[in-house]
Design an enzyme around this catalytic site. Structure first.
Site, mmCIF file in Angstrom:
data_model
loop_
_atom_site.group_PDB
_atom_site.id
_atom_site.type_symbol
_atom_site.label_atom_id
_atom_site.label_comp_id
_atom_site.label_asym_id
_atom_site.label_seq_id
_atom_site.Cartn_x
_atom_site.Cartn_y
_atom_site.Cartn_z
ATOM 1 N N LYS A 265 41.969 -29.392 -3.699
ATOM 2 C CA LYS A 265 41.044 -27.996 -3.627
ATOM 3 C C LYS A 265 40.030 -28.436 -2.516
ATOM 4 C CE LYS A 265 41.206 -25.860 -8.118
ATOM 5 N NZ LYS A 265 40.470 -25.867 -9.362
ATOM 6 N N ALA B 18 36.489 -29.430 -8.444
ATOM 7 C CA ALA B 18 36.819 -29.935 -9.736
ATOM 8 C C ALA B 18 37.929 -29.147 -10.114
ATOM 9 C CB ALA B 18 35.556 -29.648 -10.482
ATOM 10 N N ASP B 19 38.435 -29.716 -11.230
ATOM 11 C CA ASP B 19 39.739 -29.061 -11.842
ATOM 12 C C ASP B 19 39.538 -29.367 -13.321
ATOM 13 O OD1 ASP B 19 41.724 -27.004 -11.204
ATOM 14 O OD2 ASP B 19 42.749 -28.365 -12.740
ATOM 15 N N THR B 20 39.412 -28.342 -14.218
ATOM 16 C CA THR B 20 39.323 -28.619 -15.646
ATOM 17 C C THR B 20 40.668 -28.330 -16.369
ATOM 18 O OG1 THR B 20 37.017 -28.338 -15.581
ATOM 19 C CG2 THR B 20 38.100 -28.161 -17.637
#
Length: 188
Positions: free
Chosen positions: A52, A69-71
């Site tokens: 990203k 970020a990635d959750t």
């Protein structure tokens, strides 16, 4: 301090970073989030966050630090993504009922001018109380679950399901401000 770019359109991440006094430009990443399967590994989630940031990097020509970020929500080593249907949301919330799961957020930062890159993950354990099927139905009828990993928002209506959080609450909401602060000190 260098200019900061948040590579996310998440209103929760924007709000959390603003609350700690960071000023930043938002340039949402166009990276297509595709996981090969739903088995969790830190490498998968960290690669997503980094990709990203790299996608935004390809469009930025100024001295800045890109934050992405990635959750994911993980139950029994299986990733629970964003539900695409009412039945999927129902099944996800039902599986979290009377259970402890993890919310893992990978954060990537890239310094545009030096290309220095760091990626960290933060994990938080969340325990849900027993949720009756009629409560699940009522919750999914609100439409809150459909844009959320694991089909819930800890800061929203689903907060009544949370019995205990072991770790960083902000991590569950979208990004650990503690981790972001630590990483900014490391990258500068």
């Amino acid at each position: 301090m260098k200019k900061l770019i948040l590579a996310s359109g998440s209103p929760r991440r924007k709000e959390l970073l603003s609350k700690i006094g960071l000023e930043f430009e938002v340039i949402p990443s166009n990276y297509e989030e595709n996981l090969p399967d739903d088995i969790f590994t830190y490498e998968k989630i960290e690669t997503l966050a980094l990709n990203k940031a790299k996608e935004v990097l390809s469009r930025v020509n100024e001295d800045a630090i890109i934050i992405s970020a990635d959750t994911v929500v993980v139950l029994n080593n299986k990733i629970l993504g964003k539900p695409h249907s009412k039945s999927e949301a129902f099944n996800m919330i039902s599986s979290l009922s009377n259970n402890t799961h993890e919310v893992i957020t990978a954060i990537a930062m890239i310094d545009v001018s030096t290309q220095k890159t760091i990626v960290h993950s933060k994990s938080t354990k969340v325990t849900f109380r027993k949720i009756e099927p009629n409560e699940v139905e009522k919750y999914i009828s609100t439409n809150e679950p459909y844009d959320k990993a694991g089909a819930y928002a800890a800061q929203g209506l689903a907060s009544v399901f949370i019995e205990k959080i072991d770790g960083c609450f902000n991590n569950v909401v979208g990004i650990s401000t503690f981790e972001v602060d630590k990483m900014l000190k490391e990258i500068m």
